[in-house]
Design an enzyme around this catalytic site. Structure first.
Site, PDB file in Angstrom:
ATOM      1  CG  ASP A  82      -1.775   0.516   1.309  1.00  0.00           C
ATOM      2  OD1 ASP A  82      -2.432   1.030   0.095  1.00  0.00           O
ATOM      3  OD2 ASP A  82      -2.704   1.203   2.229  1.00  0.00           O
ATOM      4  CG  ASP A 125      -9.183   5.013   0.305  1.00  0.00           C
ATOM      5  OD1 ASP A 125      -8.515   2.821   0.611  1.00  0.00           O
ATOM      6  OD2 ASP A 125      -7.496   4.838   0.461  1.00  0.00           O
ATOM      7  CD  GLU A 185      -0.539   5.316  -3.419  1.00  0.00           C
ATOM      8  OE1 GLU A 185       0.241   5.889  -2.853  1.00  0.00           O
ATOM      9  OE2 GLU A 185      -0.841   4.227  -4.649  1.00  0.00           O
TER      10      GLU A 185
HETATM   11  C1  GLC Z   1      -4.929   3.005   2.435  1.00  0.00           C
HETATM   12  C2  GLC Z   1      -5.465   1.931   1.876  1.00  0.00           C
HETATM   13  C3  GLC Z   1      -5.979   1.590   2.782  1.00  0.00           C
HETATM   14  C4  GLC Z   1      -5.836   0.816   4.265  1.00  0.00           C
HETATM   15  C5  GLC Z   1      -5.735   2.394   4.901  1.00  0.00           C
HETATM   16  C6  GLC Z   1      -4.934   2.004   6.532  1.00  0.00           C
HETATM   17  O1  GLC Z   1      -5.806   3.930   2.889  1.00  0.00           O
HETATM   18  O2  GLC Z   1      -5.860   2.255   0.064  1.00  0.00           O
HETATM   19  O3  GLC Z   1      -6.793  -0.202   2.296  1.00  0.00           O
HETATM   20  O4  GLC Z   1      -7.181   0.189   4.584  1.00  0.00           O
HETATM   21  O5  GLC Z   1      -4.685   3.332   3.925  1.00  0.00           O
HETATM   22  O6  GLC Z   1      -3.266   1.066   5.887  1.00  0.00           O
END
Ligand code: GLC
Length: 821
Positions: free
Chosen positions: A412, A487, A415
C-alpha cells in the site's frame, strides 16, 4: 530583410509546422524534415532537422517509434521485457518517404516533415500523425498528435475513472493517493499508458512507455486530434495492430509480460477491514465465517497489526504469537495476508531502520541525505526499489513474514504517498544505475515495490506461490502482482465505476484485479452491499474491505436476507473455481483478462460505447454480467451478438438487442453465451477443502464454435512450469454438432474421477451420443442459487429459479471423447 525572411522560412520548415505567421514565434519545436536515414536490419535510424528517431519492427504487428531532441539514450524500460523479434520486414525509401512493410501492416514515414502513418496491408489508414502537428516539444515536454478519425472510440489506459469510451476526455498519469476519490477524478493510483483506438472496423493499440508524468488527450477541448505526451524523456511508443482486440492485448502483454498462476486460495473469498485486531477479533471473524457457512480463504490484516505502524514489526500485545495465529487460521482453512507500507520510520534503535541505513538503500536528496517524508508511523525514509540493492534488502526483511506463516503481501501507499502529497522533484532514485529524479521515477516506484515483494516473497516461500497485491503500479505490474482500486466510496456510482476500472485494467493487460467490495469510505445500504458482493463474486480478486471508522461490513452485518443472498453468491463463486482457475490459466498464456469489457469481443458494436451499457462485462469466456444498482427494479440489458441464456432460468434470448427486465437485489443479472463450456465443482468452504470427485461441466447449446481450455494443477507450487498440470481442450463444434474433450495433457492427473455433463438448451427428444453410442441421459433439476428464506415485499421472487437439464456422468479417464447431438 532577405536574410531575415530566409531564417524565418527555414525555422518554420524546421518546426515541420504550417507556414503560418503564428508558427514563427511559437515556443513549440517540431521534428522538422528528415535529413538522414540509416537502415539497420529491422530498424531504421532517422535524423531530422531537430530530432533523432528510431523506428523498429518488434513483430509483424508491433512497431516501435522512438524520438528525442538529442541522440537516443541506451534503451531501458521497467515495463518492456522483449526485444525486437526476427519478423520479416521490408524497408524501402525514396525522397519523400520511408516504407516499412510487414505481413500485418505498412508503416510510412513522411520525410518532409517527419510524420508517421500506419496502414493495413490493403491500404486503409489505421493511425496517422496529425498533419501540421506531428511530434513536437515545448521545453522538455514531448507530445505526438494523432489525427482523430471519424467516429473513433478509445478504451483502456489502465486504472482511469470516467466512461469506458475515453473519447472527449483527457487524462494525466501521476500515481496519486486519492482517498475517497470522485468517480471522475484523475489521476488516481496507477499508470498504464496503453490504450486501444477503434474506428472503421479497425482497432489498434498504443503503448507510450515513458515514466514521466504523461498526458493523454482523446479529443478533450479539441476536435482535431488524440495526443499523448510526457513532461520529460523520449517520445517512445509501440504501435500494435491486429484484426481483433484480444490479439492486441496478447501483443501488449508479450511486450510487458503476463501473470503467473496465482495461488488457488487467492481466488477464494477474502475478509478484511481496517483493521481486525487483536488476535481474538481475527479468530472471531474466522469462526463466524465458518459457523455461518460463508466460504472464505483469507483474512487480511491492516496497519494495526504493526507496532506503531512500523513496517516489519508486530504489535506484541495485539498479536503475541503470529506463527501460532497463522497455524490456527490454517487449520480453519484460512490464509493470512499482511499490509506493508514502504515508509520506514526514521527512529534510532528500530532495527529495520538501522539495517536500511547500514545497507544504504533509501532514496536521497542530491546532497546525499536520505529523503524524509511523513506517513503512518511518522517521519520516514523510503527504500529505493528501483535498485537491486533496495529490492534485496526488502527481501531480507520480508522473509520475517514468511517465517511466521504469512501467505500474502499487500503493498500500500506506494505512489509514494506522504502526508502533503508533494514529494520534491529533486529526490534521486537509482533507476537501475542510471540515476533518475523523482519526476522520472515516481510512476514506477509502486511497480518496483510490488516486484521486490513478489521476488522477495517467492524466494522466501521456496516453491510456493505468493499472493501479492498493490495499490500503485506501472505497465507490466501484472508480472508480479494483483491490483485493487484503492479507497472508493460506499456509493452506487462507485460500485459501477469499480466495474469499469476492472474492465479498463483488463483491456490494459492486467487480469488480477479487485476493488473494495462494499466501499471503503462510508457505509453502504443493505441493497448496495448485497449487490456489490454479488459483483464481487464475479470479479478476479474478491475482497470485502472497509475503512477505519465505518460500521461492520462482514456478510452477516446487514441482516438475514443480505446474508443469505451474499452466501448464495460466494457459494456460486466457489463452485465456479474450476472455470475461474482455467480463466486465469488463459491469462498466463495470452494475457486475456478475466473481466472482459464488451469492447474486447464486440469491438465494433456501437452499443458497447453507449454509456447505458458500459458497465456490462464478460467474466471469462462464457458469462455476461449486467451490474444494475440496488434500487433499480427494472433495467435494460444489452445482449451483444449471439444467443444468450439467463443463468437462472435457462431462458434463451437472441443477441443484438436491448432487453428490459425486472431486476431484484436477490439476483445479479447474469447471462451465459451460447456454446459455452463451464466447468464447476461441488461446494467447499475453503480451497483447503477437497471438492467431491466429480467435475460438472455445463454445456450450453449454441451456434458458435467455442474452445475452452480446462486447467488444473496443485494450486500452490511452480511445478506447473515444468509440466506438472492437467489440461484438456474442450471444443464446441456447432457445424458438426459435437463437443469434443481432447486427450488430457500434462503429467498430473485430475482431481476429479468423474465428469458430469449438464446440457442446457437441448430440447426433449434430442438424441445424444457418446463416442457414437447412444448416451445414457437423465433429466436433472439445476439451480445455481438456493432459495432465500427471508422476506420479499411482493412475496413472489424469493425462491431460487431452476430448470431441468439433460445430464450424464462418465469416468474421467483423460482420454478423448466426443459428445454428439
Ligand atoms: C490506505 C489503503 C486502505 C487501507 C488504509 C490503512 O488508505 O488504501 O486500503 O485500509 O490505507 O492502511
Amino acid at each position: 530583410m532577405k536574410t531575415l525572411f530566409k531564417t524565418w522560412a527555414a525555422s518554420l520548415l524546421a518546426m515541420g509546422v504550417a507556414t503560418s505567421a503564428l508558427a514563427q514565434s511559437t515556443p513549440v519545436k517540431g521534428a522538422g524534415n528528415v535529413t538522414n536515414t540509416k537502415v539497420n536490419g529491422q530498424q531504421i535510424n532517422i535524423t531530422t532537422q531537430n530530432a533523432f528517431a528510431e523506428v523498429a519492427v518488434y513483430s509483424p504487428s508491433v512497431i516501435r517509434v522512438r524520438m528525442d531532441k538529442q541522440p537516443l539514450a541506451a534503451d531501458f524500460s521497467f515495463a518492456v521485457i522483449t526485444k525486437p523479434g526476427s519478423a520479416k520486414a521490408n524497408i524501402s525509401q525514396d525522397d519523400n518517404q520511408v516504407t516499412i512493410s510487414t505481413d500485418s501492416l505498412r508503416t510510412v514515414i513522411n520525410k518532409k516533415p517527419f510524420a508517421v502513418t500506419f496502414y493495413t496491408t490493403d491500404g486503409q489508414i489505421i493511425n496517422q500523425d496529425e498533419k501540421g502537428l506531428g511530434t513536437s516539444w515545448v521545453n522538455e515536454s514531448v507530445t505526438v498528435y494523432k489525427h482523430m478519425q471519424d467516429g473513433e472510440h478509445f478504451v483502456g489506459l489502465g486504472e482511469k475513472t470516467g466512461n469506458l469510451d475515453r473519447k472527449g476526455s483527457g487524462y494525466t498519469n501521476w500515481n496519486s493517493d486519492t482517498f475517497g476519490y470522485r468517480t471522475d477524478q484523475d489521476p488516481i493510483y496507477s499508470t498504464i499508458p496503453f490504450y486501444i483506438g477503434v474506428h472503421h472496423n479497425l482497432n489498434y493499440g498504443i503503448f507510450f512507455d515513458n515514466t514521466y508524468q504523461s498526458d493523454f488527450n482523446f479529443g478533450a477541448s479539441n476536435n482535431r486530434f488524440s495526443s499523448f505526451g510526457a513532461r520529460g524523456g523520449e517520445m517512445n511508443y509501440y504501435f500494435i495492430y491486429h484484426k481483433n482486440v484480444a490479439d492486441i492485448i496478447t501483443s501488449y502483454t508479450a511486450l510487458t509480460g503476463r501473470m503467473k498462476m496465482p495461488p488457488l486460495w487467492s481466488l477464494g473469498y477474502q475478509q478484511n477491514r481496517y483493521s481486525y485486531y487483536p488476535e481474538t477479533e481475527v479468530f472471531r471473524i474466522a469462526q463466524t465465517l465458518r459457523e455461518k457457512k460463508i466460504p472464505a480463504d483469507g483474512i487480511t490484516l491492516d496497519i494495526h497489526y504493526m507496532d506503531k505502524y512500523k513496517v516489519f514489526t508486530w504489535d506484541k500485545t495485539r498479536f503475541p504469537d503470529p506463527a501460532k495465529m497463522t497455524a490456527k487460521l490454517k487449520d480453519m482453512g484460512l490464509k493470512l495476508t499482511l499490509i506493508v507500507d514502504p515508509g520506514v520510520k526514521a527512529e534510532k534503535g528500530y532495527p529495520v531502520y538501522e539495517s536500511g541505513l547500514k545497507s544504504d538503500i533509501f532514496i536521497k536528496y542530491p546532497d546525499s541525505t536520505n529523503y524524509t517524508g511523513e506517513v503512518w508511523p511518522g517521519w520516514c525514509h523510503f527504500p529505493d526499489f528501483t535498485a537491486a540493492a533496495g529490492r534485496n534488502w526488502w527481501q531480507t526483511e520480508i522473509k520475517k513474514y514468511a517465517d511466521v506463516g504469512v501467505s500474502g503481501i499487500w503493498n500500500d501507499m506506494n505512489e509514494i504517498s506522504t502526508w502533503g502529497q508533494k514529494m520534491p522533484d529533486n529526490v534521486i532514485f537509482d533507476y537501475e544505475g542510471k540515476k533518475a529524479s523523482h519526476m522520472q521515477a515516481h510512476n514506477v516506484y509502486g511497480l518496483e515495490m510490488a516486484r521486490a515483494s513478489f521476488e522477495g516473497y517467492r524466494s522466501a516461500l521456496g516453491n510456493k506461490r505468493p499472493f501479492i497485491l498493490t495499490r500503485s503500479g506501472y505497465s507490466g505490474l501484472q508480472r508480479y502482482t494483483a491490483i485493487w482500486t484503492g479507497d472508493n466510496r460506499a456509493e452506487d456510482d462507485h460500485m459501477l465505476l469499480g466495474v469499469r476500472l476492472l474492465s479498463s485494467l483488463g483491456l490494459s493487460g492486467v487480469p488480477f484485479t479487485g476493488m473494495d467490495i462494499g466501499g471503503f469510505t462510508g457505509n453502504p445500504t443493505v441493497g448496495l452491499y448485497t449487490r456489490w458482493m454479488q459483483i464481487g463474486a464475479f470479479s478476479p480478486y474478491f475482497r470485502n474491505h472497509t475503512g477505519v471508522n465505518t460500521k461492520s461490513a462482514e456478510p452477516w452485518a446487514f441482516g438475514e436476507e443480505a446474508l443469505e443472498i451474499t452466501r448464495n453468491y460466494i457459494n456460486l463463486r466457489y463452485r465456479l473455481l474450476p472455470f475461474l482457475y482455467s480463466s486465469f490459466y488463459e491469462a498466463t498464456q495470452n494475457g486475456k483478462p478475466i473481466v472482459r469489457s464488451m469492447a474486447i469481443n464486440y469491438t465494433h458494436d456501437p452499443e458497447v460505447y453507449n454509456a447505458k451499457f458500459q458497465n456490462q462485462y464478460e467474466f471469462g469466456n462464457g458469462f455476461l454480467i449486467a451490474p444494475f444498482i440496488s434500487t433499480d427494479t427494472y433495467g435494460t440489458v444489452y445482449l451483444p451478438e449471439g444467443n444468450w441464456y439467463n443463468l437462472y432460468s435457462d431462458e434463451m434470448m437472441a443477441g443484438r438487442q436491448q432487453k428490459i427486465m425486472p431486476v431484484s437485489v436477490q439476483k445479479l443479472p447474469v447471462f451465459v453465451k451460447e456454446s459455452s463450456i463451464i466447468p464447476m465443482q461441488s461446494l467447499i468452504q475453503s480451497t483447503a477443502e477437497k471438492p467431491t470427485d466429480t467435475l460438472t461441466v455445463h454445456i450450453y447449446k449454441g451456434n458458435r464454435n467455442n474452445t475452452f481450455v480446462y486447467y488444473e494443477d496443485d494450486g500452490e507450487s511452480y511445478n506447473y512450469e515444468t509440466g506438472s498440470f492437467y489440461k484438456r481442450t474442450i471444443t464446441y463444434n456447432a457445424a458438426k454438432k459435437q463437443i469434443v474433450f481432447a486427450k488430457a495433457e500434462g503429467s498430473q492427473s485430475s482431481k476429479f474421477k468423474h465428469i458430469t455433463l449438464q446440457m442446457h438448451g437441448f430440447a426433449n427428444g434430442t438424441k445424444l451420443s457418446m463416442d457414437g453410442k447412444a448416451a445414457n441421459v437423465k433429466t436433472q433439476f439445476v439451480s445455481f442459487l438456493t432459495p432465500v428464506s427471508s422476506f420479499d415485499p411482493q412475496g413472489t421472487t424469493n425462491s431460487a429459479e431452476g430448470h431441468d437439464v439433460k445430464t450424464m456422468t462418465i469416468n474421467n479417464n483423460s482420454n478423448t471423447f466426443t459428445l454428439s447431438y
